[in-house]
Write a protein that holds these residues in place. Structure first.
Motif, PDB file in Angstrom:
ATOM      1  N   ALA A 129       0.828  -1.208   0.000  1.00  0.00           N
ATOM      2  CA  ALA A 129       0.000   0.000   0.000  1.00  0.00           C
ATOM      3  C   ALA A 129       0.859   1.253   0.000  1.00  0.00           C
ATOM      4  N   GLU A 130       2.073   1.150   0.523  1.00  0.00           N
ATOM      5  CA  GLU A 130       2.902   2.340   0.657  1.00  0.00           C
ATOM      6  C   GLU A 130       4.214   2.293  -0.104  1.00  0.00           C
ATOM      7  N   GLU A 131       4.522   1.183  -0.789  1.00  0.00           N
ATOM      8  CA  GLU A 131       5.799   1.127  -1.481  1.00  0.00           C
ATOM      9  C   GLU A 131       5.813   0.019  -2.528  1.00  0.00           C
ATOM     10  N   PHE A 132       6.833   0.059  -3.386  1.00  0.00           N
ATOM     11  CA  PHE A 132       7.058  -0.960  -4.405  1.00  0.00           C
ATOM     12  C   PHE A 132       8.513  -1.383  -4.308  1.00  0.00           C
ATOM     13  N   ARG A 133       8.753  -2.707  -4.190  1.00  0.00           N
ATOM     14  CA  ARG A 133      10.115  -3.229  -4.097  1.00  0.00           C
ATOM     15  C   ARG A 133      10.250  -4.399  -5.060  1.00  0.00           C
ATOM     16  N   PHE A 134      11.468  -4.621  -5.534  1.00  0.00           N
ATOM     17  CA  PHE A 134      11.699  -5.700  -6.486  1.00  0.00           C
ATOM     18  C   PHE A 134      12.935  -6.480  -6.062  1.00  0.00           C
ATOM     19  N   PHE A 135      12.802  -7.812  -6.088  1.00  0.00           N
ATOM     20  CA  PHE A 135      13.898  -8.707  -5.722  1.00  0.00           C
ATOM     21  C   PHE A 135      14.147  -9.690  -6.865  1.00  0.00           C
ATOM     22  N   VAL A 136      15.413 -10.067  -7.037  1.00  0.00           N
ATOM     23  CA  VAL A 136      15.798 -11.048  -8.054  1.00  0.00           C
ATOM     24  C   VAL A 136      16.538 -12.179  -7.358  1.00  0.00           C
ATOM     25  N   GLY A 214       1.790  -9.215  -2.504  1.00  0.00           N
ATOM     26  CA  GLY A 214       1.250  -8.043  -1.838  1.00  0.00           C
ATOM     27  C   GLY A 214      -0.243  -8.187  -1.611  1.00  0.00           C
ATOM     28  N   THR A 215      -0.890  -7.083  -1.274  1.00  0.00           N
ATOM     29  CA  THR A 215      -2.335  -7.114  -1.069  1.00  0.00           C
ATOM     30  C   THR A 215      -3.034  -7.239  -2.413  1.00  0.00           C
ATOM     31  N   LYS A 216      -4.182  -7.916  -2.423  1.00  0.00           N
ATOM     32  CA  LYS A 216      -4.904  -8.165  -3.677  1.00  0.00           C
ATOM     33  C   LYS A 216      -5.307  -6.869  -4.361  1.00  0.00           C
ATOM     34  N   GLU A 217      -5.650  -5.853  -3.566  1.00  0.00           N
ATOM     35  CA  GLU A 217      -6.080  -4.586  -4.169  1.00  0.00           C
ATOM     36  C   GLU A 217      -4.942  -3.898  -4.918  1.00  0.00           C
ATOM     37  N   ARG A 218      -3.702  -4.317  -4.643  1.00  0.00           N
ATOM     38  CA  ARG A 218      -2.554  -3.749  -5.356  1.00  0.00           C
ATOM     39  C   ARG A 218      -2.042  -4.682  -6.453  1.00  0.00           C
ATOM     40  N   THR A 219      -1.958  -5.998  -6.160  1.00  0.00           N
ATOM     41  CA  THR A 219      -1.329  -6.923  -7.113  1.00  0.00           C
ATOM     42  C   THR A 219      -2.128  -7.054  -8.403  1.00  0.00           C
ATOM     43  N   SER A 220      -3.456  -7.108  -8.285  1.00  0.00           N
ATOM     44  CA  SER A 220      -4.275  -7.315  -9.487  1.00  0.00           C
ATOM     45  C   SER A 220      -4.167  -6.153 -10.474  1.00  0.00           C
ATOM     46  N   PRO A 221      -4.360  -4.880 -10.043  1.00  0.00           N
ATOM     47  CA  PRO A 221      -4.211  -3.779 -11.001  1.00  0.00           C
ATOM     48  C   PRO A 221      -2.778  -3.608 -11.482  1.00  0.00           C
ATOM     49  N   HIS A 239      -0.930 -13.371  -2.411  1.00  0.00           N
ATOM     50  CA  HIS A 239      -1.578 -12.308  -1.644  1.00  0.00           C
ATOM     51  C   HIS A 239      -1.102 -12.330  -0.196  1.00  0.00           C
ATOM     52  N   LEU A 240      -0.623 -11.182   0.275  1.00  0.00           N
ATOM     53  CA  LEU A 240      -0.062 -11.066   1.610  1.00  0.00           C
ATOM     54  C   LEU A 240      -0.721  -9.915   2.352  1.00  0.00           C
ATOM     55  N   ALA A 241      -0.722 -10.025   3.670  1.00  0.00           N
ATOM     56  CA  ALA A 241      -1.265  -8.944   4.485  1.00  0.00           C
ATOM     57  C   ALA A 241      -0.342  -7.731   4.409  1.00  0.00           C
ATOM     58  N   THR A 242      -0.930  -6.557   4.541  1.00  0.00           N
ATOM     59  CA  THR A 242      -0.145  -5.329   4.524  1.00  0.00           C
ATOM     60  C   THR A 242       0.877  -5.352   5.650  1.00  0.00           C
ATOM     61  N   GLY A 243       2.108  -4.983   5.322  1.00  0.00           N
ATOM     62  CA  GLY A 243       3.158  -4.900   6.328  1.00  0.00           C
ATOM     63  C   GLY A 243       3.743  -6.231   6.734  1.00  0.00           C
ATOM     64  N   ALA A 244       3.563  -7.286   5.927  1.00  0.00           N
ATOM     65  CA  ALA A 244       4.127  -8.595   6.264  1.00  0.00           C
ATOM     66  C   ALA A 244       5.649  -8.518   6.355  1.00  0.00           C
ATOM     67  N   ALA A 245       6.215  -9.234   7.307  1.00  0.00           N
ATOM     68  CA  ALA A 245       7.666  -9.233   7.488  1.00  0.00           C
ATOM     69  C   ALA A 245       8.341  -9.857   6.273  1.00  0.00           C
ATOM     70  N   LEU A 246       9.531  -9.338   5.950  1.00  0.00           N
ATOM     71  CA  LEU A 246      10.247  -9.814   4.769  1.00  0.00           C
ATOM     72  C   LEU A 246      10.540 -11.304   4.856  1.00  0.00           C
TER      73      LEU A 246
END
Length: 393
Positions: A129-136, A214-221, A239-246
């Motif tokens: 909800a508050e950020e976008f991160r990318f991991f490889v 992430g959250t469904k409201e973010r991942t789908s769009p 689908h993960l809860a907001t603020g889930a630990a890394l």
């Protein structure tokens, strides 16, 4: 990744040219296995060395001292050693599980080569909800300079996204609300920008499989906003809860990766049923004839085969001591080594099937109790005698 592949291939060339004998060690150190608790792998290594009668102490001691003198690097699941009496000492830490092997004789480099060659990077886009991160996902061999660091589960590195400050705006909206329309516009820009960054990273790092979390409201769009070429590489949406630990995120992601790979193995088995060859004799002969483009092999398949060094050909009649083509003496080699050599010469790929049952205590253990029905490794063993090939023609 390309640099690691080149490094390992050069190692193979060095070891192939080495007169030997060479001590090859693949030691499981993955803490998730019960038999590795309390560093029990150190005891298994000692027992394995005791079982090799002609193993010189000067060859065994460097490995023993290395293993007993410290702990594996973060993220390491398998330690690999190649040692010889002339001072040869090579050590690799792998972030993949390989069955344990301790062998003194011809260098056993095939599993290491395959671990690098078959690595296809995964990408993980975390849309919060508050950020976008990318991991490889990182290459399977942990570089010496990185062995004191770990990110997430040790399998992924975070990509430094540019430009920074790419954040969505939380909150709902309505068509009649000017503030809401502004929020929608901000979200649209966010998804578009995140999609462009994702496309750049996916192509730049040769990511073949993309997982969106992430959250469904973010991942789908977000998924809908991705360019089509990137959408085609999405293999899962978690689908993960907001603020889930890394740590929780990557524990879930590793489960997704295992599921995706099992599905791909099942598809390969279906392809083998439709247009394939099965069994050791028929598969090896078809591979030598250049008719096979992909080998499906059960990891740990305990089989040997005759080999002619002069013609570089396998002889499927194990009892035949002379090569039928040149008349020279043949020798017995492990089937897995021969498969790798023939596949490299015939431009074929080797796909190893490893049992993934969670109830297994080690990578080697084959437990019948509580086994997952129709697991690909079991199907390959029971239906295809542990070896199959997909045919070009």
């Amino acid at each position: 990744m390309a640099a690691q592949a080149e490094e390992i291939k050069k190692l193979k060339e060095r070891l192939d040219a080495h007169e030997g004998p060479v001590l090859s060690v693949y030691l499981s150190v993955n803490p998730r296995y019960n038999t590795n608790q309390g560093q029990a792998y150190k005891i298994r290594l000692k027992d394995a060395f005791k079982g090799i009668e002609d193993l010189p102490e000067e060859v065994a001691s460097p490995v023993r001292e290395d293993v007993e003198g410290g702990t594996p690097p973060p993220g390491a699941r398998t330690l690999v050693f190649f040692v010889a009496a002339d001072g040869l000492f090579e050590r690799y830490a792998l972030q993949v599980d390989l069955p344990e092997v301790v062998r003194f004789g011809d260098p056993h480099v095939a599993p290491l080569v395959l671990a690098v060659d078959e690595h296809e990077p995964y990408g993980v886009a975390i849309v919060e909800a508050e950020e976008f991160r990318f991991f490889v996902s990182t290459p399977p061999v942990i570089p010496e300079e990185d062995r004191g660091e770990t990110v997430g589960s040790g399998f992924f590195r975070e990509v430094d996204l540019k430009p920074t400050g790419m954040y969505p705006v939380s909150g709902g909206s309505s068509d009649m609300d000017p503030a809401g329309r502004k929020q929608d516009a901000n979200l649209h820009r966010f998804y578009k920008q995140a999609g462009e960054v994702t496309q750049k990273v996916v192509f730049g790092d040769n990511v073949r499989r993309l997982i969106i979390a992430g959250t469904k409201e973010r991942t789908s769009p977000f998924r809908e906003a991705l360019p089509q070429q990137v959408q085609d590489r999405v293999v899962a949406e978690e689908h993960l809860a907001t603020g889930a630990a890394l740590g929780e995120i990557f524990e879930r992601i590793e489960g997704v990766v295992e599921h995706v790979e099992r599905e791909e193995e099942a598809e390969l088995l279906n392809a083998a049923r439709e247009n394939g060859v099965r069994g050791i004799k028929d598969t090896v002969e078809a591979l030598q004839e250049g008719r096979v483009y992909q080998i499906l092999a059960l990891w740990g398949l305990d089989a040997e085969i005759r080999w002619c060094d002069h013609d570089e050909l396998a002889i499927t009649e194990v009892a035949r001591e002379e090569c039928p083509y040149c008349g020279r003496e043949t020798r017995v080699r492990p089937l897995n080594d021969v498969l790798v050599d023939l596949a490299a010469a015939r431009d074929a790929r080797v796909e190893y099937f490893v049992a993934h049952n969670e109830v297994a205590a080690t990578p080697n253990e084959d437990i019948e109790k509580e086994r997952v029905p129709d697991e690909p490794a079991d199907v390959l063993r029971q239906e295809f005698e542990g070896l199959a090939g997909l045919l070009r023609y």
